[in-house]
Design a protein around this motif. Structure first.
Motif, short mmCIF file in Angstrom:
data_model
loop_
_atom_site.label_atom_id
_atom_site.label_comp_id
_atom_site.label_asym_id
_atom_site.label_seq_id
_atom_site.Cartn_x
_atom_site.Cartn_y
_atom_site.Cartn_z
N PRO A 142 -5.21 1.68 -1.40
CA PRO A 142 -4.98 0.92 -0.01
C PRO A 142 -5.75 -0.24 -0.19
O PRO A 142 -6.53 -0.76 -0.92
N SER A 143 -5.45 -1.28 0.74
CA SER A 143 -5.78 -2.63 0.86
C SER A 143 -7.33 -2.57 1.32
O SER A 143 -7.69 -1.51 2.00
N THR A 153 -8.75 -5.51 -2.71
CA THR A 153 -7.32 -4.91 -2.90
C THR A 153 -6.47 -5.49 -1.88
O THR A 153 -6.69 -5.49 -0.66
N THR A 154 -5.21 -5.70 -2.24
CA THR A 154 -4.34 -6.08 -0.94
C THR A 154 -3.20 -4.99 -0.61
O THR A 154 -2.65 -5.26 0.30
N GLY A 155 -3.29 -4.03 -1.42
CA GLY A 155 -2.37 -3.03 -1.17
C GLY A 155 -1.10 -3.08 -2.21
O GLY A 155 -0.35 -2.16 -2.30
#
Lengths: 377, 377, 377, 377
Positions: free
Chosen positions: B31-32, B76-78
């Motif tokens: 996940p983002s 994290t960006t996804g």
């Protein structure tokens, strides 16, 4: 719940509950041209069937399979094979008192935590009744493996309670199914001397309103070297997933298993010698050698890939959680409660576990047999 | 070889060999919004690193991870997260003599049977070196689980040879990594009294040009009830696949494990009582109860779905197959041969197995955590 | 054939042939708690049913669905939902002459090339009869989408031969199913002025022992922004796969479609403006904006992810390949032959194609709706 | 985001963003024994490379691939092949002003709706830069297809704006890449007379701070009959998914495509005749016929399975959304804004789209080639 499909190329999808209209399986990816009829499925369904003997549950199911698709003129067409097995003797009223009570050792509480909702009748989707679908699919996988390589998958009971069988040499299906006098081997233990004691133990458990655990072993012979993938989809990984996907399994081991922890490498390594007599069904490159292993502590797989030696695994099966005696528990409102399961249950799961375990082993081997075809130019 | 991807929603794909340029992992589905840096990956890579102590292989690798994608501004960006770990100390010439010889206990023969071709340098794709990629991915999974539920995954050694640890109460990471005097716990056994004996045993094996097996245990605490699917993708099934996908594992068991075979149902069932103090991270329906289990023989899963109790599993790890002594074997032409592995190997796999096992457990739990989100309206 | 499963989290597996016992679908991954009964499935099955009007095939099937699992007390349980639809009016003898002849435009030759074997009765697995299973599953997906977001999926015919409909404003299901006088709209074209001409054209084709192609459009409204994955699993990619998986589809386009080739960027870009009135069903981060698009040439997806605008797609459907007139062809021995299909066929596929297309769109949207839940912390 | 993997047996997983360190692809499932080097990958990467001519973006990237695994001694080993292509000329400051602005026609808004978070630099994961990874993987697929069947996959431009090419006979790669005088065919249109006009049109668009759409066609010759699955995984379905997974594609059609809507069955059916000269690479059953199709309106697939005729598809590509001129839009707070993209962009996507489209076609064909191996006993 996306989790009802198993396998990559020989792919099985199941549906059905203990007390619904029936169980269905779709086998997708079976090659065309395999001879198949409903009679082929009935052999193992009969071995799995409740009510088959005095040591198993007395629920009466005929478990007659109907092939709905994928077979034409007595042969598979390559299209998905759907099989329907209707439930007949579902006595849901036996479970009426379980609507709001969580049975110890069962999935009642965890299913509720997962879905916020459950079909309480006989365990619903978590009942071992769903394994009828697997056994039907496994029978197809066995036929495919037999046609491809002459592979032979045989399971049997090696322990019930403290009674441990002595297994000498290869076990044949007839040793599992019959006693020397031709009568049925209702516990499916090939150590025939132990059979009467096992039966007595199970009957004693039933009388004591209790149950007992055990261990089953499955051997697959004539599995060609070269099945399995080197990393995540090791054959031992997929077989273990298959076995642990069965209800009540708490341990799985291959070959020497947990005993490997005590050994030295020099004691554990299985040595290889040339073997000009070996016949392997998978294509080998020109000049590739045939091998003879002096021992099989490795259980038929090295690096997760089959070695040509028999695959040997054991699964530990816990005692049946359902007990006719009263047990304390909680209900779905979180209150203290008491439960006494009136449904018909096996005092020992092992005799009927054997065909289920064979089926799962066969499904994995069939899948990897098809996967191996794609690995080379 | 289609078999280098693991997981459904938190999905890991790896590539790389022992003696190639490096190992790569792509983690897809994280996940983002999760904070992540290379330092987060290095902790476990360091615990897995060869050359970390006198009881492990002396191959020297710095194992510095480079995040190539999926992280922006420290989160994290996804998008998929790719991590590259280059190989530095690959001494392929140590393996020159293995080009045509099959090492006992290794995948040399079976890889050849599978692909008709192999990279003989250090075991190629079947080398434990590929687990660097898994450990990096597992570190991401651990961060995700910690952020979602406060889950804690800790592995440790419970047996080497005949030396069995006594484990009392929950094991903390510091008990695994350090001794009471603050010095490193190089065998990763939390029974600190046993540590010197274990070190002596491993050193004795090295001197004897031999190796020794053992058992590791992994415990995951603060896993919410309700993870896992009821049939094929049972949590216990996916965890077992994960553990058996690691090299050298010959057995896996949960909770009471193989000992369940000897028990009666009345002895084995873990009873449930109301527990108003329990805090569960997964949403529950209005009025759903909190539960307290009086015991955890079930190992944290019922019907394949997590119960909220700690998940407890053990894996049996065989003694290292590579031995510095001469062993008889065959070569790829099927002739008798002798092999003596000059490469640097662990005399006991267990100390470095611990972070690998933790990583695989974390990957499965992260995947099922994401899967459980889709299960209800 | 491993290719009978569709979707990742809302996953559909089908089996069945034109002239076998029936068609089965297993819907795995439907969340628990959704109200569902067989009547919900019958609406679209009825719209797809052969024999429903004079412009479609006169094969008579009642297409009554039986739910075999996954529903308890009128609601889904989270367990897989199996639905069985038996075949009733299969006239295999009509196909007896096709045993060895390859019909032009059909899969007869290619199925044989694939499997070396085929069920020649009515096209076997390649018959459009297998779409009964999809339509049943699609009805479940529609209910789920409606419950989650109020999504509305409507298909309709926009072209038959050279007759092109003029579509003004949103098309409602009643415009598709009924004419202003309340009589059934048997061609399912919402341009009611064109309907009599379309009927005449189809009837003329039947008389001429010929058939005619067309185009259907599907619109999905109230699809929240944020469904779809950025790379391979773009929503437009999965929708296209879904549509092209239906028989006879030769083209798919979104929004402005092929006309985009003639436009400049400044003409094609759909501009965004603030929209405080928009209501989006998916969670948005704090402060995330609502948007108003001035136009929808993009067809409801940007970068493969839904934009909140209606999803609009069109599929080109070829004229029915089966013709009652004689056509030259070859037989399975490679000899020249002649074929004249006596089976009952649609002179135009479009009226019955509409519910099939809606079903496939709904399946994809339901799958991505579940997938989107896992994307954020 | 679980959606970065494509394919079943020939399986590709990618990672990377426009302005991160680089792009990575892992190709899992390529059979062992295929000759492969980095030079094999560079040919198509060069055709895809930005800065290759005056009609494309002037971003300068050398796009040098590094093979990190899966190749030993110049041949594939069966292990996954990882390829890394580092980004060099990422000018993130050009995108600084885009941090909070949604560009019209791009995924900026939808990515934010999906992940609540985005890497705004150059489109991040939604940039066409991720297609470097696909083109590298596609080059491997092309080599595999060539080795298996002699298959040849060639793409080319057939329309830009209102300029439509006339295509006569099979198009050869040299017709796409070079003009008759040996100079590079920078628009990749095989109708050489039209090339100067297309160049002029593109240059006019650049001067007008605008862009223009177009259509590309891909032809795959020497694809054996029998690739594809009969239902969901039809070859046409998987190819369409592959093409629509590329950025900017709004339509895909096969063979006669949307024109089929106007035809009668008697006009559209492609008739079959015996052909003793045909050579097919897939095994056929004894006595199976070779076929000659008199026409190819069906585009090389019937019932979703390849017919042996060339596969012919066309994709409509919208005009580049990024424009150097100012466009009204909104920002991430929902306020009105204006955007003017300073990044370097293609005034027409078509010339560089050609190798991307070829790559996706090759990936699908390679996957189905491996899948077809498992279909028969």
């Amino acid at each position: 719940m996306a989790g009802s499909t198993f396998g990559t190329l020989f792919r099985v999808t199941t549906a059905g509950e203990s007390h619904g209209p029936g169980n269905v399986v779709i086998v997708d990816g079976c090659p065309s041209g395999l001879e198949l009829s409903e009679a082929d499925l009935s052999v193992d369904l009969e071995r799995r069937r409740p009510g088959q003997s005095k040591v198993v549950t007395q629920r009466q199911e005929s478990d007659v399979p109907e092939i709905l698709s994928g077979v034409f003129g007595g042969k598979t067409t390559g299209a998905p094979i759907a099989v329907l097995i209707r439930n007949a003797d579902a006595k849901s009223k036996d479970y009426g008192n379980l609507e709001s009570v969580y049975r110890p050792g069962h999935a009642d509480y965890t299913l509720d935590a997962r879905f916020g909702f459950r079909d309480h009748r006989g365990g619903g989707r978590s009942s071992a009744r769903e394994t009828t679908a697997r056994v039907a699919a496994g029978a197809i996988a066995k036929k495919l493996l037999s046609a491809l390589f002459g592979t032979d998958v045989v399971g049997y009971v090696v322990q019930i309670g403290d009674l441990r069988a002595a297994i000498h040499g290869p076990v044949r299906l007839e040793d599992v199914e019959s006693l020397p006098d031709g009568s049925p081997n209702i516990v499916r233990c090939p150590d025939h001397a132990l059979v009467p004691k096992m039966i007595d133990l199970i009957q004693a458990m039933r009388k004591a309103q209790d149950s007992i655990g055990g261990v089953a072993e499955v051997t697959a012979r004539a599995v060609p070297a070269g099945l399995g993938e080197p990393v995540f989809d090791k054959l031992k990984a997929d077989l273990a997933k298959a076995l642990f996907s069965l209800p009540a399994v708490l341990g799985v081991e291959y070959g020497i298993g947990f005993d490997c922890a005590r050994l030295r490498g020099s004691e554990n390594n299985d040595l290889m010698y040339p073997d000009v007599s070996a016949a392997h069904a998978l294509p080998r490159r020109a000049g590739a050698p045939a091998v003879h292993f002096a021992s099989n502590r490795h259980g038929g797989m090295l690096g997760g890939i089959s070695s040509g030696e028999p695959i040997v695994l054991r699964a530990a099966v816990k005692p049946t959680s359902s007990l006719p005696r009263a047990q304390p528990t909680i209900d779905s409102a979180g209150r203290e409660a008491e439960v006494q399961t009136k449904g018909r249950h096996d005092p020992c799961l092992l005799p009927r576990f054997v065909p289920m375990a064979e089926a799962m082993v066969a499904l994995v081997l069939a899948d990897h047999a098809l996967r191996a075809r794609a690995a080379r130019l």
